[in-house]
Motif scaffolding. Structure first.
Motif, PDB file in Angstrom:
ATOM      1  N   GLU A   6      -7.596   1.566  -3.168  1.00 55.73           N
ATOM      2  CA  GLU A   6      -8.191   1.172  -1.895  1.00 55.73           C
ATOM      3  C   GLU A   6      -9.718   1.193  -1.917  1.00 55.73           C
ATOM      4  O   GLU A   6     -10.359   0.450  -1.168  1.00 55.73           O
ATOM      5  CB  GLU A   6      -7.662   2.042  -0.747  1.00 55.73           C
ATOM      6  CG  GLU A   6      -8.024   3.516  -0.828  1.00 55.73           C
ATOM      7  CD  GLU A   6      -7.592   4.263   0.431  1.00 55.73           C
ATOM      8  OE1 GLU A   6      -7.847   3.764   1.538  1.00 55.73           O
ATOM      9  OE2 GLU A   6      -6.986   5.349   0.299  1.00 55.73           O
ATOM     10  N   PHE A  51     -11.045  -2.447  -2.895  1.00 60.15           N
ATOM     11  CA  PHE A  51     -10.654  -3.657  -2.167  1.00 60.15           C
ATOM     12  C   PHE A  51     -11.828  -4.627  -2.016  1.00 60.15           C
ATOM     13  O   PHE A  51     -11.686  -5.840  -2.212  1.00 60.15           O
ATOM     14  CB  PHE A  51     -10.086  -3.308  -0.796  1.00 60.15           C
ATOM     15  CG  PHE A  51      -8.700  -2.694  -0.829  1.00 60.15           C
ATOM     16  CD1 PHE A  51      -7.941  -2.656  -1.985  1.00 60.15           C
ATOM     17  CD2 PHE A  51      -8.150  -2.153   0.330  1.00 60.15           C
ATOM     18  CE1 PHE A  51      -6.673  -2.095  -2.013  1.00 60.15           C
ATOM     19  CE2 PHE A  51      -6.879  -1.594   0.327  1.00 60.15           C
ATOM     20  CZ  PHE A  51      -6.140  -1.561  -0.849  1.00 60.15           C
ATOM     21  N   CYS A  54      -2.928   3.059  -3.077  1.00 56.58           N
ATOM     22  CA  CYS A  54      -3.142   1.924  -3.967  1.00 56.58           C
ATOM     23  C   CYS A  54      -2.214   0.795  -3.539  1.00 56.58           C
ATOM     24  O   CYS A  54      -1.129   1.022  -3.004  1.00 56.58           O
ATOM     25  CB  CYS A  54      -2.928   2.281  -5.430  1.00 56.58           C
ATOM     26  SG  CYS A  54      -1.250   2.697  -5.884  1.00 56.58           S
ATOM     27  N   ARG A  55      -2.685  -0.412  -3.721  1.00 58.92           N
ATOM     28  CA  ARG A  55      -1.908  -1.617  -3.403  1.00 58.92           C
ATOM     29  C   ARG A  55      -1.233  -2.047  -4.690  1.00 58.92           C
ATOM     30  O   ARG A  55      -1.886  -2.411  -5.664  1.00 58.92           O
ATOM     31  CB  ARG A  55      -2.837  -2.700  -2.858  1.00 58.92           C
ATOM     32  CG  ARG A  55      -2.114  -3.922  -2.321  1.00 58.92           C
ATOM     33  CD  ARG A  55      -3.049  -4.755  -1.464  1.00 58.92           C
ATOM     34  NE  ARG A  55      -3.440  -4.005  -0.265  1.00 58.92           N
ATOM     35  CZ  ARG A  55      -4.381  -4.401   0.585  1.00 58.92           C
ATOM     36  NH1 ARG A  55      -5.054  -5.522   0.361  1.00 58.92           N
ATOM     37  NH2 ARG A  55      -4.667  -3.684   1.645  1.00 58.92           N
ATOM     38  N   ASP A  98       0.847  -1.196   0.000  1.00 57.85           N
ATOM     39  CA  ASP A  98       0.000   0.000   0.000  1.00 57.85           C
ATOM     40  C   ASP A  98       0.879   1.241   0.000  1.00 57.85           C
ATOM     41  O   ASP A  98       1.754   1.387   0.871  1.00 57.85           O
ATOM     42  CB  ASP A  98      -0.907   0.012   1.231  1.00 57.85           C
ATOM     43  CG  ASP A  98      -1.968  -1.076   1.183  1.00 57.85           C
ATOM     44  OD1 ASP A  98      -2.112  -1.719   0.133  1.00 57.85           O
ATOM     45  OD2 ASP A  98      -2.645  -1.285   2.206  1.00 57.85           O
TER      46      ASP A  98
END
Length: 278
Positions: free
Chosen positions: A224, A227, A31-32, A17
């Protein structure tokens, strides 16, 4: 579409993240992200890669691709066909988007002032290689959207799908796409379908069968605010891929119509929606 789902799971479970520029409703998002994950590899002869773990419409994919091929950079041409996927980036008055894919594909500005039509050259070179495997263009079947001298401010998503290389082997056309920035939930499924469709169309007008579709990534990420949707999608079991149906009278990439493109046997799970980050 197991390769896509495997990558989505990898980004969702192993990604880091981190902050990035995009926002939703004025709110900055994390953002991952994974950098340079393993590529996706699909056999286009085994079915058209339209995601089945959520419903996708083939029409917007086709409209957007034909818009690229037309050379247009104006969102009004999409709005006239009730496709709104570029609304967030278009000038609210003129509809212009700047030097996006249509310009780079059809009117690349060379240093000597020439305007290069990459699509026309690509079709000519694929035909030449199909006729003569020794042709020097065999490893130069490239289509690029990243023109460093023509880049707008970074708020415009120009050149996210940066470079496609095509390959002719044993009468089949394959495509390898490199994407520098990849929204795994919303963008990547459309990018896969779009370049798979482009490969089918290019194969059709050059008299070839289809081979593989390979998709490599720079920054692959899940925002995010996506998710929950990703977690939901990963619980679903993929269904058989549909078949792409192209009209028999398609002979040129310059005059393909949306009504000449459809899919058969598509039985997806229900849609999964997410708000786009800008």
């Amino acid at each position: 579409m197991e390769p896509y789902l495997n990558l989505l799971r990898d980004v969702y479970t192993r990604g880091i993240d981190k902050p990035q520029r995009a926002k939703v409703g004025g709110r900055s998002l994390l953002c991952r992200s994974l950098f340079a994950p393993n590529p996706i590899r699909l056999d286009l002869a085994a079915g058209f890669p339209l995601l089945t773990t959520k419903r996708m419409a083939i029409r917007p994919v086709a409209v957007e691709l034909l818009w690229f091929l037309s050379g247009s950079t104006n969102n009004n041409d999409l709005l006239a066909q009730n496709v709104r996927i570029w609304d967030a980036w278009a000038d609210p008055v003129t509809g212009e988007l700047g030097p996006v894919y249509g310009k780079q594909w059809r009117r690349w500005e060379a240093a000597d002032g020439r305007r290069v039509d990459q699509i026309t050259e690509l079709v000519q070179n694929v035909r030449a290689v199909a006729a003569d495997p020794w042709h020097p263009a065999a490893r130069r079947l490239l289509l690029t959207a990243w023109n460093p001298g023509d880049m707008p401010p970074p708020t415009t998503p120009t050149g996210c799908h940066t470079l496609a290389q095509f390959n002719v082997t044993a009468g089949r056309l394959s495509c390898h796409l490199y994407q520098r920035s990849a929204d795994m939930l919303l963008g990547v499924p459309y990018n896969i379908a779009s370049y798979a469709l482009l490969t089918h169309l290019l194969a059709r007008v050059t008299g070839l069968g289809v081979g593989e579709y390979v998709h490599s990534f720079g920054d692959a990420h899940v925002y995010e605010n996506h998710f929950e949707q990703v977690a939901e999608q990963l619980t679903r079991t993929p269904r058989p891929l549909p078949t792409l149906v192209l009209a028999d009278d398609i002979t040129s990439l310059d005059d393909v119509r949306v009504d000449q493109i459809s899919v058969a046997g598509y039985d997806p799970h229900p849609p999964i929606r997410g708000e786009v980050a800008v």
